[in-house]
Design a protein around this motif. Sequence first.
Motif, mmCIF file in Angstrom:
data_model
loop_
_atom_site.group_PDB
_atom_site.id
_atom_site.type_symbol
_atom_site.label_atom_id
_atom_site.label_comp_id
_atom_site.label_asym_id
_atom_site.label_seq_id
_atom_site.Cartn_x
_atom_site.Cartn_y
_atom_site.Cartn_z
ATOM 1 N N LEU A 82 0.827 -1.203 0.000
ATOM 2 C CA LEU A 82 0.000 0.000 0.000
ATOM 3 C C LEU A 82 0.865 1.257 0.000
ATOM 4 N N GLY A 83 1.851 1.296 0.902
ATOM 5 C CA GLY A 83 2.739 2.446 0.951
ATOM 6 C C GLY A 83 3.549 2.587 -0.326
ATOM 7 N N GLY A 84 3.994 1.449 -0.890
ATOM 8 C CA GLY A 84 4.755 1.493 -2.140
ATOM 9 C C GLY A 84 3.937 2.056 -3.286
ATOM 10 N N ARG A 85 2.641 1.752 -3.287
ATOM 11 C CA ARG A 85 1.767 2.290 -4.328
ATOM 12 C C ARG A 85 1.670 3.812 -4.234
ATOM 13 N N ALA A 138 -5.292 4.347 3.151
ATOM 14 C CA ALA A 138 -4.280 4.992 2.319
ATOM 15 C C ALA A 138 -4.184 6.482 2.595
ATOM 16 N N SER A 139 -5.291 7.110 2.985
ATOM 17 C CA SER A 139 -5.262 8.550 3.237
ATOM 18 C C SER A 139 -4.370 8.884 4.429
ATOM 19 N N VAL A 140 -4.396 8.039 5.463
ATOM 20 C CA VAL A 140 -3.546 8.270 6.630
ATOM 21 C C VAL A 140 -2.089 7.967 6.299
ATOM 22 N N PHE A 218 -2.958 14.120 -0.006
ATOM 23 C CA PHE A 218 -4.105 14.142 -0.913
ATOM 24 C C PHE A 218 -3.658 13.932 -2.355
ATOM 25 N N GLN A 219 -2.583 14.596 -2.740
ATOM 26 C CA GLN A 219 -2.041 14.422 -4.098
ATOM 27 C C GLN A 219 -1.667 12.967 -4.352
ATOM 28 N N LEU A 220 -1.017 12.335 -3.380
ATOM 29 C CA LEU A 220 -0.617 10.939 -3.538
ATOM 30 C C LEU A 220 -1.838 10.036 -3.650
ATOM 31 N N LEU A 221 -2.838 10.327 -2.831
ATOM 32 C CA LEU A 221 -4.072 9.541 -2.860
ATOM 33 C C LEU A 221 -4.700 9.591 -4.245
ATOM 34 N N GLN A 222 -4.766 10.790 -4.809
ATOM 35 C CA GLN A 222 -5.359 10.967 -6.135
ATOM 36 C C GLN A 222 -4.507 10.310 -7.210
ATOM 37 N N ALA A 223 -3.196 10.548 -7.189
ATOM 38 C CA ALA A 223 -2.315 10.033 -8.229
ATOM 39 C C ALA A 223 -2.236 8.508 -8.213
ATOM 40 N N THR A 228 -10.435 9.786 -3.276
ATOM 41 C CA THR A 228 -10.003 10.959 -2.518
ATOM 42 C C THR A 228 -10.998 11.341 -1.431
ATOM 43 N N TYR A 229 -12.242 10.877 -1.541
ATOM 44 C CA TYR A 229 -13.213 11.118 -0.478
ATOM 45 C C TYR A 229 -12.886 10.304 0.772
ATOM 46 N N GLY A 230 -11.990 9.329 0.641
ATOM 47 C CA GLY A 230 -11.620 8.515 1.789
ATOM 48 C C GLY A 230 -10.995 9.325 2.907
ATOM 49 N N MET A 231 -10.241 10.384 2.549
ATOM 50 C CA MET A 231 -9.568 11.190 3.566
ATOM 51 C C MET A 231 -10.567 11.971 4.421
ATOM 52 N N PRO A 232 -11.428 12.834 3.833
ATOM 53 C CA PRO A 232 -12.375 13.560 4.687
ATOM 54 C C PRO A 232 -13.388 12.638 5.361
ATOM 55 N N ALA A 233 -13.768 11.539 4.714
ATOM 56 C CA ALA A 233 -14.753 10.632 5.310
ATOM 57 C C ALA A 233 -14.215 9.998 6.591
#
Length: 510
Positions: A82-85, A138-140, A218-223, A228-233
Amino acid sequence: MRAPVRRHWRHAVVALLIPALLAPTLAPRAAFAQSLPSLGQSSASDLSPATERRLGERIMREIRADPDYLADLLLSDYINMLGGRLVAATRKAGLDASQSFEFFVVRDARVNAFSLPGGFIGINTGLIVTTRTESELASVVGHETGHVLQHHIARMVGQSGQNAWLALGGILLGILAGVGARSADLGLGIAMGGQGLAVDRQLRFSRDAEREADRVGFQLLQAAGFDTYGMPAFFERLQRADSINEAGVPEYVRTHPLTTERIADMLNRARNTGYRQPEQSHEYAFVRARSLVLQQKSASDYAEIANAMRSQIRTQTAASVMGAWYAIALAEYKQQHWDAAREALTHAQQAFGGKGPGTPSLVVLDSDIARASGRAEDALRLARAARETFPLSQAADMAYADALIANRRVADASQFLQQQVTRYRSEPVWWRAMAGAYAAAGKRAKQHEALAEQYALQGQWMAAVSQLKMARAAGDADFYELSTIDARLHEFERRYKEDKEEQKELKQFG
């Protein structure tokens, strides 16, 4: 926590949690387009990458020796995947990721994560269990990766005018000195996470740095193709838990204060990027279930988890039926209930359905149950298939080594494990397995040598020295092996003296 380990934590350089997600100032919506606060450039007064790595490796030696460091290869495989991704997405996000990263899991039911100097990022089992989707997890991880990518520790030192890692250790020594007064049962998570707010007050870490880590994450999450809604949720759910029950506030809220403004910032960014259905790893549900079981510490805890999961399946309240059955299988396996474990795992496999050849968690546990229940040939067959299907899985490799030994193919196991300790030099679990193989073969000197290497990776130099002395006295080492033992013995004694000197220097800053 064992007393010697706790003493090491109190006098280690620093078990540093960067307090993340402090309330950022809400920017105008028009300025949301991935803009980052200016923190300035790294300078000669910052920690160099080599020094950061050295500091991180010093801390990791302490962490690996702690009982709450979870050396479970299935969890390690997944969290590093996950982190590598996320790290692989840095180029697409326009970021520089020239340094190496290592992600690891801590046995701690509290919801928390932390970053260390040099690219080391820790995730509590409680955080994995609390997330509901892979994108939330992944957001954290992305946020903590943002701290590392932006070299916030180095910039913090540079801004304070201190250009030596010993000075950084001295600043934090007084904070960590209070750790020993808390309950030892809380484990290393206290040293890393529980003092987060105190660290923030002591270091006055910039809110700009926290906002930068938010937005880089957030940029990493999107790329990387996550939702990306995972972070605020996820953060909004933790905030609700905070407001509903103060006594049950998640540790992540305590050490990473959340605000409506910060969550709104991430939510507006998610809206601007648009929603797309992410491809969630099938392994996530099993890793989440595995984390729930492995953060328990007694047979009664395992039984309670198994009963709770069965109840959720009966009442159709399980978030993931296949994950619930997997948790039951693992909990029964931990209690040595082989038939019950095999039956539950069969249910998990059936619930998983025809989604390819399976997942590492399914096939490795299948092999482990077969080996533990005396079906050695089945265990080897399953482990061999796991390695062929998942060639990058350390867990599959370990299952194969264990199955070889169970089939009395000790020479083959020793040869295979020698390849693994060369491939994964920084992971003590492989040296421990190597020691087990040598013990099964009756090679006492080599057994003690392997144990010495394990202790050395954990920074336990005197234990390593003791093992090498036993290797030298074992009586089954030839001249060349004795020469190697003597060389390593002198090296470990030197490292022990260096560590003692570093501790004396640190105390001068305390």
